[in-house]
Design a protein around this motif. Structure first.
Motif, PDB file in Angstrom:
ATOM      1  N   THR A  24       0.865  -1.175   0.000  1.00  0.00           N
ATOM      2  CA  THR A  24       0.000   0.000   0.000  1.00  0.00           C
ATOM      3  C   THR A  24       0.902   1.226   0.000  1.00  0.00           C
ATOM      4  OG1 THR A  24      -1.626  -1.218   1.318  1.00  0.00           O
ATOM      5  CG2 THR A  24      -1.886   1.167   1.174  1.00  0.00           C
ATOM      6  N   ALA A  25       0.860   1.990  -1.083  1.00  0.00           N
ATOM      7  CA  ALA A  25       1.828   3.063  -1.299  1.00  0.00           C
ATOM      8  C   ALA A  25       1.215   4.427  -1.007  1.00  0.00           C
ATOM      9  CB  ALA A  25       2.335   3.026  -2.735  1.00  0.00           C
ATOM     10  N   TYR A  26       1.879   5.209  -0.151  1.00  0.00           N
ATOM     11  CA  TYR A  26       1.443   6.560   0.196  1.00  0.00           C
ATOM     12  C   TYR A  26       2.561   7.546  -0.139  1.00  0.00           C
ATOM     13  CZ  TYR A  26      -1.924   4.042   3.180  1.00  0.00           C
ATOM     14  OH  TYR A  26      -2.892   3.195   3.665  1.00  0.00           O
ATOM     15  N   ALA A  27       2.268   8.517  -0.985  1.00  0.00           N
ATOM     16  CA  ALA A  27       3.200   9.595  -1.281  1.00  0.00           C
ATOM     17  C   ALA A  27       2.745  10.840  -0.533  1.00  0.00           C
ATOM     18  CB  ALA A  27       3.255   9.858  -2.781  1.00  0.00           C
ATOM     19  N   VAL A  28       3.573  11.333   0.370  1.00  0.00           N
ATOM     20  CA  VAL A  28       3.219  12.482   1.210  1.00  0.00           C
ATOM     21  C   VAL A  28       3.908  13.720   0.648  1.00  0.00           C
ATOM     22  CG1 VAL A  28       3.221  13.420   3.546  1.00  0.00           C
ATOM     23  CG2 VAL A  28       3.060  10.936   3.196  1.00  0.00           C
ATOM     24  N   GLU A  29       3.103  14.687   0.190  1.00  0.00           N
ATOM     25  CA  GLU A  29       3.661  15.870  -0.465  1.00  0.00           C
ATOM     26  C   GLU A  29       2.628  16.992  -0.451  1.00  0.00           C
ATOM     27  OE1 GLU A  29       5.928  18.295  -1.541  1.00  0.00           O
ATOM     28  OE2 GLU A  29       6.987  16.408  -1.962  1.00  0.00           O
ATOM     29  N   VAL A  30       3.096  18.245  -0.308  1.00  0.00           N
ATOM     30  CA  VAL A  30       2.177  19.375  -0.281  1.00  0.00           C
ATOM     31  C   VAL A  30       1.736  19.775  -1.691  1.00  0.00           C
ATOM     32  CG1 VAL A  30       3.080  20.296   1.878  1.00  0.00           C
ATOM     33  CG2 VAL A  30       4.076  21.039  -0.290  1.00  0.00           C
ATOM     34  N   ALA A  31       2.566  19.515  -2.684  1.00  0.00           N
ATOM     35  CA  ALA A  31       2.202  19.848  -4.061  1.00  0.00           C
ATOM     36  C   ALA A  31       1.102  18.914  -4.550  1.00  0.00           C
ATOM     37  CB  ALA A  31       3.421  19.744  -4.971  1.00  0.00           C
ATOM     38  N   GLY A  32       0.408  19.318  -5.605  1.00  0.00           N
ATOM     39  CA  GLY A  32      -0.653  18.493  -6.159  1.00  0.00           C
ATOM     40  C   GLY A  32      -0.125  17.231  -6.803  1.00  0.00           C
ATOM     41  N   ARG A  33      -0.995  16.265  -6.946  1.00  0.00           N
ATOM     42  CA  ARG A  33      -0.623  14.988  -7.554  1.00  0.00           C
ATOM     43  C   ARG A  33      -0.198  15.213  -9.004  1.00  0.00           C
ATOM     44  NH1 ARG A  33      -2.366   9.562  -6.483  1.00  0.00           N
ATOM     45  NH2 ARG A  33      -1.990   8.203  -8.287  1.00  0.00           N
ATOM     46  N   PRO A  34       0.965  14.708  -9.396  1.00  0.00           N
ATOM     47  CA  PRO A  34       1.404  14.904 -10.777  1.00  0.00           C
ATOM     48  C   PRO A  34       0.608  14.020 -11.738  1.00  0.00           C
ATOM     49  CG  PRO A  34       2.982  13.548  -9.583  1.00  0.00           C
ATOM     50  CD  PRO A  34       1.973  14.016  -8.577  1.00  0.00           C
ATOM     51  N   PRO A  35       0.400  14.475 -12.956  1.00  0.00           N
ATOM     52  CA  PRO A  35      -0.336  13.660 -13.930  1.00  0.00           C
ATOM     53  C   PRO A  35       0.455  12.411 -14.307  1.00  0.00           C
ATOM     54  CG  PRO A  35       0.623  15.592 -14.974  1.00  0.00           C
ATOM     55  CD  PRO A  35       0.820  15.768 -13.516  1.00  0.00           C
ATOM     56  N   GLY A  36      -0.270  11.344 -14.590  1.00  0.00           N
ATOM     57  CA  GLY A  36       0.363  10.121 -15.048  1.00  0.00           C
ATOM     58  C   GLY A  36       0.974   9.258 -13.974  1.00  0.00           C
ATOM     59  N   LEU A  37       0.787   9.628 -12.709  1.00  0.00           N
ATOM     60  CA  LEU A  37       1.364   8.841 -11.622  1.00  0.00           C
ATOM     61  C   LEU A  37       0.642   7.502 -11.503  1.00  0.00           C
ATOM     62  CD1 LEU A  37       3.508   9.127  -9.320  1.00  0.00           C
ATOM     63  CD2 LEU A  37       1.621   9.775  -7.832  1.00  0.00           C
ATOM     64  N   ASP A  38       1.395   6.477 -11.163  1.00  0.00           N
ATOM     65  CA  ASP A  38       0.846   5.137 -10.980  1.00  0.00           C
ATOM     66  C   ASP A  38      -0.392   5.207 -10.080  1.00  0.00           C
ATOM     67  OD1 ASP A  38       0.381   2.429 -10.040  1.00  0.00           O
ATOM     68  OD2 ASP A  38       2.438   1.950 -10.648  1.00  0.00           O
ATOM     69  N   PRO A  39      -1.530   4.688 -10.539  1.00  0.00           N
ATOM     70  CA  PRO A  39      -2.759   4.783  -9.742  1.00  0.00           C
ATOM     71  C   PRO A  39      -2.700   4.019  -8.422  1.00  0.00           C
ATOM     72  CG  PRO A  39      -3.073   3.367 -11.662  1.00  0.00           C
ATOM     73  CD  PRO A  39      -1.757   4.046 -11.844  1.00  0.00           C
ATOM     74  N   ARG A  40      -1.723   3.136  -8.272  1.00  0.00           N
ATOM     75  CA  ARG A  40      -1.587   2.415  -7.003  1.00  0.00           C
ATOM     76  C   ARG A  40      -1.088   3.324  -5.884  1.00  0.00           C
ATOM     77  NH1 ARG A  40       2.379  -2.319  -8.739  1.00  0.00           N
ATOM     78  NH2 ARG A  40       3.188  -0.568 -10.009  1.00  0.00           N
TER      79      ARG A  40
END
Length: 336
Positions: free
Chosen positions: A97-113
């Motif tokens: 279960t993958a969590y990316a913690v970041e203040v910027a918005g989600r980048p396009p094309g990122l792995d949906p997982r």
């Protein structure tokens, strides 16, 4: 606001993470941190593969087929993508279960997982990894005046000009006395309480597993006498100006962060080492392949030689190999 004098922590917080800040504005930093400075993640896929092996080992210790990977300060998700790409080789049969913690918005094309979030999830079990995150947690800057009294450094947003403000008191003064004493006029320090609190909070979010902070670091007894605050833009070091036009970074007192975790998460063990030693344990070395391989498998020799060069960069003294690795095991037995 551009001509207002503020402490460095407030000024950097606004410049980096405000509505139009360096890390939040797609116009200021369209490629994310990778467009301005190179980390171990960008240096070689060997780094992500090593993190994948670390995650695999934690999953075996936890005796679980489902494990969380939390990437704090994820940038544009490069490390997470690299780890997931290593799954077939390193983590076969393991659900991550993958969590990316970041203040910027989600980048396009990122792995949906990959789940994109602003704060570390609470109560997860697995690996929490923070690569070059704490150096971007804003901190107050102090400087000893002509009488040797530590004073807060104030900065002007428009041009980065500085002046001395009030004397440092309270918890900040206690932190300086314990971790980075100042006495000689002109000596400077970044007061690391904000980093201590941020890291203790991140480690405390784990129910069980391993938390790792990787960063530019120093320890008491070897502090830089004039601090380390600087800026980066377009791959070059620049004068730090808190106007949102550049990255603002300062090395981390990882020994203070370690003590903060020991107080806030008393059941967590602690290890402080360097990247060279940590990556060697994870199978990343810089040994050249045997020359005999060039005769039997020329293409394999070239690949192995390239990998050896990348591994050497990741573990080099005087470079990435000197980065600090702070590791905390939570709810796990001491390693053998």
């Amino acid at each position: 606001m551009m001509d207002e004098w503020r402490g460095w922590r407030e000024a950097a917080q606004s410049a980096l993470y405000g509505y139009d800040g360096f890390y939040r504005s797609p116009l200021r930093s369209p490629d994310g941190p990778a467009g301005h400075f190179r980390t171990s993640v960008h240096a070689s896929p060997l780094f992500a593969a090593a993190v994948a092996r670390l995650l695999s080992g934690i999953a075996r210790e936890l005796d679980t087929a489902t494990v969380a990977l939390v990437d704090v300060g994820a940038g544009r998700g490069e490390l997470m993508a690299g780890v997931l790409a290593a799954l077939p080789e390193e983590l076969e049969g393991l659900e991550v279960t993958a969590y990316a913690v970041e203040v910027a918005g989600r980048p396009p094309g990122l792995d949906p997982r990959i789940e994109w979030c602003a704060e570390p999830p609470s109560g997860v079990t697995g690996l929490l990894f923070a690569n070059e995150w704490l150096d971007n947690v804003p901190a107050e800057v102090a400087e000893a005046d002509a009488d040797g009294v530590p004073r807060y450094v104030q900065v002007r947003t428009s041009d980065g000009a500085e002046r001395l403000g009030d004397a440092v008191t309270g918890a900040d003064a206690e932190w300086l006395e314990r971790w980075w004493p100042l006495s000689a006029p002109g000596e400077r320090a970044e007061i690391g309480r904000s980093r201590d609190e941020a890291w203790a909070g991140a480690v405390g979010s784990l129910a069980a597993g391993l938390a790792v902070a990787v960063d530019y670091a120093h320890v008491r007894g070897a502090r830089p006498p004039f601090g380390t605050l600087t800026g980066f833009r377009d791959g070059r070091e620049v004068r730090p100006v808190p106007d949102g036009s550049c990255d603002l970074t300062a090395h981390v007192a990882l020994d203070a962060c370690a003590a903060a975790v020991s107080s806030a998460v008393p059941h967590a063990s602690t290890e402080l080492t360097d990247q060279r030693a940590a990556l060697h344990r994870l199978g990343v070395g810089g040994d050249r392949p045997p020359l005999s391989l060039a005769a039997t498998d020329p293409a394999g020799y070239v690949r192995a030689l390239s990998a050896a060069g990348e591994a050497a960069e990741l573990t080099a003294r005087g470079g990435l190999g000197d980065f600090g690795w702070l590791l905390h095991r939570v709810g796990l037995p001491e390693p053998g």
